[in-house]
Design an enzyme around this catalytic site. Structure first.
Site, PDB file in Angstrom:
ATOM      1  N   ASP A  68      39.736  44.573  47.461  1.00 45.15           N
ATOM      2  CA  ASP A  68      39.945  46.010  47.429  1.00 45.15           C
ATOM      3  C   ASP A  68      40.354  46.404  48.838  1.00 45.15           C
ATOM      4  OD1 ASP A  68      40.097  48.311  45.806  1.00 45.15           O
ATOM      5  OD2 ASP A  68      38.318  49.120  46.765  1.00 45.15           O
ATOM      6  N   ARG A 177      45.205  41.646  54.497  1.00 42.75           N
ATOM      7  CA  ARG A 177      45.028  40.715  53.375  1.00 42.75           C
ATOM      8  C   ARG A 177      45.250  39.272  53.831  1.00 42.75           C
ATOM      9  NH1 ARG A 177      47.789  43.264  50.382  1.00 42.75           N
ATOM     10  NH2 ARG A 177      46.063  44.444  49.551  1.00 42.75           N
TER      11      ARG A 177
END
Ligand code: ITT
Length: 193
Positions: A68, A177
């Site tokens: 997330d 990420r």
């Protein structure tokens, strides 16, 4: 090792596969036959990543991970943060989200922001958390066509261009990420392989 990536976002799948696709066999939800939206109702990025990973682990029994991600803007007290996907509307309207953020930042001098990814890995029922952060600033207008989400309005620290003006590899090398998934890969290689 086979790992299911619990995301319905193909951009994320591509980014993560590019970073660790040679080390692990990354399986998409589509390949598992899962098409429904996974609930994300928690008040934190960590809570949502955990909820997504647990949902897929209980559905498939397969080792899996989920992320997330939120864009946290200093002058907006960390907003949109965990609400990044549903900032302007109930859906995933990237255009409306970017427009609203640029509106809220009109006339604001402090443009400091960060992307933060919480990534949860579940291996044989055990849960592990990894984090990736990239600091930068909110631009005054959209720049570039690449990437996805808020990429056209975010410039990472030390760069004059936005994430959307970088190649996928350049973004992955420094992104939230990319950082989180490299930590996950290193953990797995040291722990298991
Ligand atoms: P899944 O939950 O299925 O993984 P999602 O798109 O809902 O996909 P998030 O909840 O993590 O993923 O994303 C929150 C919001 O942040 C959403 O609007 C994304 O477009 C945006 N976002 C996530 N990662 C991003 C990135 O690397 N660059 C730009 N925007 C990003």
């Amino acid at each position: 090792m086979k790992l299911v990536f619990a995301t319905n976002n193909n951009h994320k799948l591509q980014e993560v596969s590019q970073v660790v696709g040679e080390k692990f066999d990354i399986t998409s939800l589509k390949e598992c036959g899962i098409t429904e939206d996974i609930p994300e109702n928690e008040p934190t990025l960590e809570g949502n990543a955990l909820a997504k990973a647990r949902y897929i682990y209980s559905r498939t029994g397969l080792n899996c991970f989920a992320d997330d991600t939120g864009l946290e803007v200093e002058a907006l007290n960390g907003e949109p943060g965990v609400r990044s996907a549903r900032y302007a509307t109930d859906g995933h309207d990237d255009t409306a989200n970017k427009r609203l953020l640029l509106e809220r930042m009109e006339g604001v001098e402090n443009r400091t922001a960060q992307f933060r990814t919480a990534m949860v890995l579940i291996i044989e029922g055990k849960e592990y958390l990894f984090e990736g952060i990239v600091r930068g600033r909110i631009l005054h207008e959209e720049c570039g066509e690449g990437g996805f989400g808020y990429d056209p309005i975010f410039a990472p620290e030390g760069y004059d261009c936005s994430f959307a003006q970088m190649s996928a590899q350049e973004k992955n090398d420094i992104s939230h990420r990319g950082i989180a998934v490299r930590k996950l890969a290193e953990f797995l290689q040291n722990a298991i392989l």
